[in-house]
Scaffold this motif. Sequence first.
Motif, short mmCIF file in Angstrom:
data_model
loop_
_atom_site.label_atom_id
_atom_site.label_comp_id
_atom_site.label_asym_id
_atom_site.label_seq_id
_atom_site.Cartn_x
_atom_site.Cartn_y
_atom_site.Cartn_z
N ALA A 16 18.05 -20.02 9.94
CA ALA A 16 18.25 -19.27 11.42
C ALA A 16 18.57 -17.88 11.09
CB ALA A 16 19.03 -20.07 12.28
N ILE A 17 19.59 -17.99 10.17
CA ILE A 17 20.27 -16.49 9.65
C ILE A 17 19.03 -15.45 9.21
CG2 ILE A 17 21.85 -15.15 8.20
CD1 ILE A 17 23.73 -17.58 8.53
N VAL A 18 18.32 -16.30 8.33
CA VAL A 18 17.24 -15.58 7.56
C VAL A 18 16.17 -14.98 8.71
CG1 VAL A 18 15.31 -15.77 6.19
CG2 VAL A 18 17.47 -16.63 5.37
N GLY A 19 15.94 -15.94 9.73
CA GLY A 19 15.08 -15.34 10.89
C GLY A 19 15.72 -14.28 11.66
N GLN A 20 16.91 -14.30 11.77
CA GLN A 20 17.32 -13.15 12.71
C GLN A 20 17.56 -11.71 11.71
OE1 GLN A 20 19.15 -13.36 15.40
NE2 GLN A 20 20.22 -15.19 15.79
N LEU A 21 17.87 -11.97 10.43
CA LEU A 21 17.62 -10.71 9.50
C LEU A 21 16.21 -10.21 9.55
CD1 LEU A 21 19.80 -11.98 6.51
CD2 LEU A 21 20.49 -10.34 8.44
N LEU A 22 15.24 -10.92 9.54
CA LEU A 22 13.84 -10.36 9.43
C LEU A 22 13.56 -9.85 10.89
CD1 LEU A 22 11.96 -13.60 7.91
CD2 LEU A 22 12.39 -11.46 6.76
N ASN A 23 14.22 -10.26 11.84
CA ASN A 23 13.96 -9.45 13.21
C ASN A 23 14.95 -8.20 13.28
OD1 ASN A 23 11.90 -11.37 14.16
ND2 ASN A 23 13.50 -12.74 14.79
N GLY A 24 15.55 -7.79 12.20
CA GLY A 24 16.23 -6.71 12.43
C GLY A 24 17.97 -6.99 12.90
N GLN A 25 18.35 -8.22 12.94
CA GLN A 25 19.60 -8.73 13.76
C GLN A 25 20.46 -8.77 12.93
OE1 GLN A 25 18.73 -11.41 16.43
NE2 GLN A 25 17.28 -10.36 18.05
N THR A 26 21.01 -7.56 12.16
CA THR A 26 21.92 -7.84 10.78
C THR A 26 23.32 -8.15 11.36
OG1 THR A 26 22.59 -5.55 11.13
CG2 THR A 26 20.79 -6.28 9.48
N GLU A 27 23.69 -8.10 12.61
CA GLU A 27 24.93 -8.40 13.33
C GLU A 27 25.35 -9.93 12.91
OE1 GLU A 27 22.13 -8.50 16.65
OE2 GLU A 27 22.49 -6.98 14.99
N VAL A 28 24.09 -10.71 12.89
CA VAL A 28 24.32 -12.23 12.64
C VAL A 28 25.32 -12.48 11.27
CG1 VAL A 28 22.09 -12.57 11.13
CG2 VAL A 28 23.04 -14.46 12.68
N LEU A 29 25.18 -11.57 10.42
CA LEU A 29 25.85 -11.85 9.46
C LEU A 29 27.43 -11.85 9.43
CD1 LEU A 29 23.83 -9.59 6.76
CD2 LEU A 29 23.80 -12.15 7.03
N SER A 30 28.05 -10.87 10.38
CA SER A 30 29.32 -10.53 10.34
C SER A 30 29.65 -11.82 11.16
CB SER A 30 29.75 -9.29 11.32
OG SER A 30 28.88 -9.31 12.24
N ALA A 31 28.80 -12.28 12.38
CA ALA A 31 29.12 -13.26 13.46
C ALA A 31 29.17 -14.60 12.77
CB ALA A 31 27.93 -13.30 14.24
N SER A 32 28.61 -14.79 11.71
CA SER A 32 28.74 -16.05 10.79
C SER A 32 29.93 -16.07 9.92
CB SER A 32 27.24 -16.18 9.95
OG SER A 32 26.26 -16.35 10.89
N VAL A 33 30.05 -14.99 9.33
CA VAL A 33 31.31 -15.00 8.64
C VAL A 33 32.56 -15.01 9.45
CG1 VAL A 33 32.79 -13.50 7.13
CG2 VAL A 33 30.50 -13.40 6.70
N THR A 34 32.64 -14.38 10.45
CA THR A 34 33.61 -14.66 11.53
C THR A 34 33.75 -16.22 12.10
OG1 THR A 34 33.49 -12.47 12.40
CG2 THR A 34 34.58 -14.05 13.75
#
Length: 408
Positions: A16-34
């Motif tokens: 799911a994170i990879v899918g978000q990144l491919l759509n340009g939604q890089t904020e998923v990284l900080s959200a996941s770490v949080t």
Amino acid sequence: MLNRIWLFFFVVAMFAIVGQLLNGQTEVLSASVTALFSSAKLAAEIALGLIGVLSLWMGLMRVGEKAGVVGVFAKAFEPLLSRLMPEVPKGHPAYGSVTMNLTANVLGLDNAATPLGLKAMHDLQTLNPVKTVATNAQILFLVLNTSSVTLIPVTVFLYRAQQGAAEPADIFLPILLATSASTIVGVLVVAAFQRLSLMNTVVMGYGALIFGSIMALMFYLGTLTTTAIGTLSSVMGNGILLLLVFSFILVAGVRKVAVYDEFIEGAKEGFAQSIKLIPYLLAMLLAIALLRASGALDYLLHIIAVIVSVIGGDTRFVDALPTAIMKPFSGSGARAMMLETMNHHGADSFAGRLAAIFQGSTETTFYVLAVYFGAVGIRNGRHALVCGLTADLAGIVAAIIVCYQFYG
């Protein structure tokens, strides 16, 4: 089973994170770490919050057992429970603690239900020949807890009232029907796995008595206002709770039990159990937090909506599904989803009502599994998760059907 489920959650979150990144939604990284660090903090807060409550009820239960009061409750339901848990010998303390937990759940006494449930799981563990593998009785007990057997979900009524519902308690009957379906299916699935015979006079007799009592309660509550229902629930629940506490202490005193010493010994057990819960809570909350932060649950909702649209079905129920999907994972998350749905669509809308029914008729299965099995060190839950999720699914389907029948 738990090892595979935990790994599966991480794999799904990663994709799911990879899918978000491919759509340009890089904020998923900080959200996941949080989410990772927030889940660690939450696990500690929950476990530490349980210290006082668990110590209180473990201490009171020890006094109640010594006084013989718990045994009285056990005898009332031992004929039924002995058919559902045939490996538990007659007169075992587990019957009393199981009965006390189920009573607390029915009355909506959450602060008492969890500690009493942990006590019941501990009592059942004394009969477990392989301490890391769940027994049939423990699995049945867990499924009964995950099927959400609360008769009067006052908190859901209060949330609907806050959101401006005209009749906050008008979903009482749909919730009761949905949660009954969840419990019945849960018991049937467990019976199928464990090859239990439910077609006997004892089980059928208790079933008829419970069903008749529920029908009588429904008829009576139908004559009351929302405020009166809330008052009745509060008085009944708190009154019974205080009656139990005083009966434990006073009867123990009459029977010359060293009430203070016994309470302290029980409280010590509660303290030790609450600390032991932290690793198990952390493991489950961590995986669930990643699922939420990664957007995996949002993908699932989108897929369901597309499938329903393709087959030409009514998609109104999809707006309420976030609550249903979140509930097995997180009670607070499901509550937030319910409030968001009611705020967006209206408390008396189809989606608003359905979200409230979901909230009142299903339970946080993964949390219950992590807490109850973690408390006694069980790592192999066997068919517990399958049965619990099947009961949840039955409750969700029943909630949708009932909502269409009442408000469709």
